[in-house]
Scaffold this motif. Structure first.
Motif, PDB file in Angstrom:
ATOM      1  N   VAL A 116       0.915  -1.069   0.019  1.00 54.00           N
ATOM      2  CA  VAL A 116      -0.119   0.271   0.256  1.00 54.00           C
ATOM      3  C   VAL A 116       1.612   1.570  -0.012  1.00 54.00           C
ATOM      4  O   VAL A 116       0.910   2.543  -0.747  1.00 54.00           O
ATOM      5  CB  VAL A 116      -1.283  -0.140   1.131  1.00 54.00           C
ATOM      6  CG1 VAL A 116      -1.820   1.475   1.191  1.00 54.00           C
ATOM      7  CG2 VAL A 116      -1.781  -1.309   1.337  1.00 54.00           C
ATOM      8  N   PHE A 117       1.985   1.378   1.171  1.00 50.28           N
ATOM      9  CA  PHE A 117       2.791   2.772   0.742  1.00 50.28           C
ATOM     10  C   PHE A 117       3.703   2.288  -0.397  1.00 50.28           C
ATOM     11  O   PHE A 117       3.411   3.586  -0.580  1.00 50.28           O
ATOM     12  CB  PHE A 117       4.137   2.590   1.670  1.00 50.28           C
ATOM     13  CG  PHE A 117       3.104   2.426   3.253  1.00 50.28           C
ATOM     14  CD1 PHE A 117       2.647   4.140   3.587  1.00 50.28           C
ATOM     15  CD2 PHE A 117       2.534   1.751   4.391  1.00 50.28           C
ATOM     16  CE1 PHE A 117       2.623   4.715   4.916  1.00 50.28           C
ATOM     17  CE2 PHE A 117       2.520   2.326   5.449  1.00 50.28           C
ATOM     18  CZ  PHE A 117       2.256   3.993   6.273  1.00 50.28           C
ATOM     19  N   ALA A 118       4.200   1.239  -1.123  1.00 50.97           N
ATOM     20  CA  ALA A 118       4.384   1.708  -1.970  1.00 50.97           C
ATOM     21  C   ALA A 118       3.814   2.192  -3.749  1.00 50.97           C
ATOM     22  O   ALA A 118       4.867   2.555  -4.787  1.00 50.97           O
ATOM     23  CB  ALA A 118       5.662   0.350  -2.157  1.00 50.97           C
ATOM     24  N   LYS A 119       2.781   1.225  -3.764  1.00 52.91           N
ATOM     25  CA  LYS A 119       1.812   1.563  -5.152  1.00 52.91           C
ATOM     26  C   LYS A 119       0.039   1.939  -5.073  1.00 52.91           C
ATOM     27  O   LYS A 119       0.098   1.987  -5.777  1.00 52.91           O
ATOM     28  CB  LYS A 119       1.802   0.413  -5.292  1.00 52.91           C
ATOM     29  CG  LYS A 119       3.470  -0.168  -5.790  1.00 52.91           C
ATOM     30  CD  LYS A 119       4.193   0.390  -7.119  1.00 52.91           C
ATOM     31  CE  LYS A 119       5.388  -0.488  -6.831  1.00 52.91           C
ATOM     32  NZ  LYS A 119       6.645   0.878  -7.772  1.00 52.91           N
ATOM     33  N   PHE A 120       0.323   2.521  -3.777  1.00 52.68           N
ATOM     34  CA  PHE A 120      -1.210   3.266  -4.002  1.00 52.68           C
ATOM     35  C   PHE A 120      -0.903   4.142  -3.620  1.00 52.68           C
ATOM     36  O   PHE A 120      -0.263   4.908  -2.131  1.00 52.68           O
ATOM     37  CB  PHE A 120      -2.254   2.375  -3.152  1.00 52.68           C
ATOM     38  CG  PHE A 120      -2.474   1.159  -3.608  1.00 52.68           C
ATOM     39  CD1 PHE A 120      -2.957   1.482  -4.388  1.00 52.68           C
ATOM     40  CD2 PHE A 120      -1.582   0.015  -4.045  1.00 52.68           C
ATOM     41  CE1 PHE A 120      -3.664   0.191  -5.012  1.00 52.68           C
ATOM     42  CE2 PHE A 120      -2.087  -1.286  -3.855  1.00 52.68           C
ATOM     43  CZ  PHE A 120      -2.919  -1.113  -4.794  1.00 52.68           C
ATOM     44  N   GLU A 121      -1.692   5.433  -3.930  1.00 53.10           N
ATOM     45  CA  GLU A 121      -1.568   7.125  -2.818  1.00 53.10           C
ATOM     46  C   GLU A 121      -3.257   7.615  -2.349  1.00 53.10           C
ATOM     47  O   GLU A 121      -3.743   6.784  -2.727  1.00 53.10           O
ATOM     48  CB  GLU A 121      -1.703   7.796  -4.171  1.00 53.10           C
ATOM     49  CG  GLU A 121      -0.026   8.185  -5.005  1.00 53.10           C
ATOM     50  CD  GLU A 121       0.952   8.837  -4.298  1.00 53.10           C
ATOM     51  OE1 GLU A 121       0.600   9.476  -3.079  1.00 53.10           O
ATOM     52  OE2 GLU A 121       1.968   8.934  -4.888  1.00 53.10           O
ATOM     53  N   PHE A 122      -2.366   7.883  -1.193  1.00 54.93           N
ATOM     54  CA  PHE A 122      -3.954   7.883  -0.393  1.00 54.93           C
ATOM     55  C   PHE A 122      -3.666   9.182   0.646  1.00 54.93           C
ATOM     56  O   PHE A 122      -1.888   9.379   1.004  1.00 54.93           O
ATOM     57  CB  PHE A 122      -4.021   6.591   0.243  1.00 54.93           C
ATOM     58  CG  PHE A 122      -3.763   6.062   1.297  1.00 54.93           C
ATOM     59  CD1 PHE A 122      -2.403   6.682   2.908  1.00 54.93           C
ATOM     60  CD2 PHE A 122      -2.096   5.466   0.822  1.00 54.93           C
ATOM     61  CE1 PHE A 122      -2.233   5.981   3.421  1.00 54.93           C
ATOM     62  CE2 PHE A 122      -1.031   4.738   1.245  1.00 54.93           C
ATOM     63  CZ  PHE A 122      -1.158   5.579   3.118  1.00 54.93           C
ATOM     64  N   PRO A 123      -4.679   9.907   0.921  1.00 58.72           N
ATOM     65  CA  PRO A 123      -4.568  11.244   1.801  1.00 58.72           C
ATOM     66  C   PRO A 123      -3.645  10.396   3.445  1.00 58.72           C
ATOM     67  O   PRO A 123      -4.266   9.486   4.001  1.00 58.72           O
ATOM     68  CB  PRO A 123      -5.362  11.508   2.184  1.00 58.72           C
ATOM     69  CG  PRO A 123      -6.452  11.316   0.817  1.00 58.72           C
ATOM     70  CD  PRO A 123      -6.069   9.710   0.866  1.00 58.72           C
ATOM     71  N   GLY A 124      -2.165  11.102   4.221  1.00 67.08           N
ATOM     72  CA  GLY A 124      -1.942  11.629   4.704  1.00 67.08           C
ATOM     73  C   GLY A 124      -0.851   9.975   5.272  1.00 67.08           C
ATOM     74  O   GLY A 124      -0.339   9.647   6.021  1.00 67.08           O
ATOM     75  N   ARG A 125      -0.349   9.495   3.644  1.00 65.67           N
ATOM     76  CA  ARG A 125       0.637   8.365   3.360  1.00 65.67           C
ATOM     77  C   ARG A 125       2.223   8.749   3.898  1.00 65.67           C
ATOM     78  O   ARG A 125       2.865   8.147   4.572  1.00 65.67           O
ATOM     79  CB  ARG A 125       0.916   8.321   1.598  1.00 65.67           C
ATOM     80  CG  ARG A 125       1.411   7.042   1.337  1.00 65.67           C
ATOM     81  CD  ARG A 125       1.784   6.410   0.103  1.00 65.67           C
ATOM     82  NE  ARG A 125       2.443   7.290  -0.762  1.00 65.67           N
ATOM     83  CZ  ARG A 125       2.829   7.407  -1.624  1.00 65.67           C
ATOM     84  NH1 ARG A 125       3.230   6.357  -2.790  1.00 65.67           N
ATOM     85  NH2 ARG A 125       4.060   8.438  -1.949  1.00 65.67           N
ATOM     86  N   ARG A 126       2.514   9.607   3.104  1.00 59.13           N
ATOM     87  CA  ARG A 126       3.722  10.404   4.016  1.00 59.13           C
ATOM     88  C   ARG A 126       4.003  10.695   5.485  1.00 59.13           C
ATOM     89  O   ARG A 126       4.410  10.350   5.785  1.00 59.13           O
ATOM     90  CB  ARG A 126       4.221  11.822   2.749  1.00 59.13           C
ATOM     91  CG  ARG A 126       4.647  11.836   1.670  1.00 59.13           C
ATOM     92  CD  ARG A 126       4.492  13.182   1.161  1.00 59.13           C
ATOM     93  NE  ARG A 126       5.192  12.956   0.114  1.00 59.13           N
ATOM     94  CZ  ARG A 126       5.464  12.845  -1.214  1.00 59.13           C
ATOM     95  NH1 ARG A 126       7.062  12.125  -0.219  1.00 59.13           N
ATOM     96  NH2 ARG A 126       6.349  12.405  -2.715  1.00 59.13           N
ATOM     97  N   LEU A 127       2.508  10.713   6.182  1.00 59.03           N
ATOM     98  CA  LEU A 127       2.466  10.990   7.926  1.00 59.03           C
ATOM     99  C   LEU A 127       2.459  10.004   8.017  1.00 59.03           C
ATOM    100  O   LEU A 127       3.246   9.894   9.382  1.00 59.03           O
ATOM    101  CB  LEU A 127       1.272  11.781   8.481  1.00 59.03           C
ATOM    102  CG  LEU A 127       1.228  12.233   9.632  1.00 59.03           C
ATOM    103  CD1 LEU A 127       2.229  13.092  10.710  1.00 59.03           C
ATOM    104  CD2 LEU A 127      -0.307  12.993   9.897  1.00 59.03           C
ATOM    105  N   LEU A 128       2.183   8.822   7.660  1.00 61.94           N
ATOM    106  CA  LEU A 128       1.970   7.587   7.738  1.00 61.94           C
ATOM    107  C   LEU A 128       3.096   6.791   8.230  1.00 61.94           C
ATOM    108  O   LEU A 128       3.431   6.221   8.903  1.00 61.94           O
ATOM    109  CB  LEU A 128       1.085   6.721   7.515  1.00 61.94           C
ATOM    110  CG  LEU A 128      -1.084   7.109   8.003  1.00 61.94           C
ATOM    111  CD1 LEU A 128      -1.711   6.457   7.025  1.00 61.94           C
ATOM    112  CD2 LEU A 128      -0.739   6.897   9.323  1.00 61.94           C
TER     113      LEU A 128
END
Length: 297
Positions: A116-128
């Motif tokens: 999920v972190f590598a291949k999908f964009e979602f709100p708050g990804r960088r923060l998480l």
């Protein structure tokens, strides 16, 4: 008819004479390199050889001078002393259960989160992911007290559940698999699977996992070895001395006031090493077998 000019042309086109000094230099460098590697192998293998030798002697023979470099005749005596002192096979089964279960859980949860972190964009990804890295930097010793309190409130102290559940996922595994997936899984593969109507779990199971099997093999070896050799947390969480992991059981062989039987300790350490060698051999073979397959699979 062969002329003088033809003979001269043939001589000019012949391969140059070999440089014997250069060949000798290459051979000497090769011999020196192999000798250095051989010495390094002997130096690395000597502690294991010395452990085997110690397991065949009594404590008095181990500390005798000059040291004995050949096997002794007390191997079976030390083996019987080990089985009499601790429940070796029971504690080994506990370690196998904990290490195997934790390894499979880590491989699943960490690879799923990393995908999920590598291949999908979602709100708050960088923060998480930043919070995950902060957790990664926290020493494990600082987590022992709050983790013990949580396990006690859940009623898991004294059971193997207290060892399995807290270790079911970790920040290092997610970070490692995310970095691996970013370079190993091409976006074209995921786009093609989406066109074919693949769901998220189908992309994860049939597209991502076959590509990153070498990374999973490394993570599996790393996790199994860490859980197998873990001593501090099992010592804290398992309150029944008759129901412990192998590392805690082996620590019970240390006597007081210099009464430790080092021959028994060494044979226990050698037997505890066997599952690690098996897991490493299987994992290393998996890494080598899948290293060149990549996205074609």
């Amino acid at each position: 008819m062969t002329t003088t000019q033809d003979v001269q042309d043939v001589r000019e086109t012949r391969a140059p004479e070999p440089n014997h000094k250069m060949i000798k230099g290459v051979r000497r460098r090769g011999i020196g390199l192999h000798a250095t590697l051989f010495f390094g192998v002997l130096l690395s293998a000597f502690p294991f050889y010395w452990a085997v030798i110690m397991s065949t002697h009594t404590s008095s023979e181990i500390f005798s001078y000059p040291p004995k470099l050949l096997p002794g005749s007390h191997f079976m005596d030390n083996l019987h002393s080990l089985f009499d002192a601790i429940d070796f096979f029971g504690s080994m089964w506990n370690s196998v259960l904990v290490a195997t279960t934790v390894t499979f859980l880590v491989l699943f949860f960490d690879s799923l989160a990393a995908f999920v972190f590598a291949k999908f964009e979602f709100p708050g990804r960088r923060l998480l992911f930043g919070l995950l890295m902060m957790i990664f930097m926290v020493p494990a010793q600082l987590q022992a007290i709050p983790q013990f309190v949580i396990m006690a409130k859940l009623g898991w102290i004294g059971s193997m559940t207290a060892l399995i559940v807290p270790a079911a996922a970790n920040a290092f595994g997610i970070f490692w698999m995310r970095q691996y997936m970013q370079s190993a899984i091409h976006d074209e593969l995921l786009d093609a699977s989406k066109i074919d109507g693949a769901s998220f779990l189908r992309q994860y199971w049939h597209v991502a996992l076959p590509v990153v099997r070498p990374g999973l093999a490394f993570l599996g070896i790393f996790t199994f070895m860490g859980q197998w050799n873990d001593y501090a947390w099992p010592l804290i969480a398992l309150t029944n001395p008759n129901n412990v992991t192998l590392q805690v059981a082996l620590s019970q062989l240390n006597g007081t006031h210099g009464t430790t039987d080092y021959g028994t300790v060494m044979i226990g350490a050698l037997l505890a090493l066997v599952p690690l060698l098996i897991v490493f051999a299987i994992g290393a073979k998996q890494i080598i077998a899948d290293l060149g397959k990549g996205a074609i699979r």
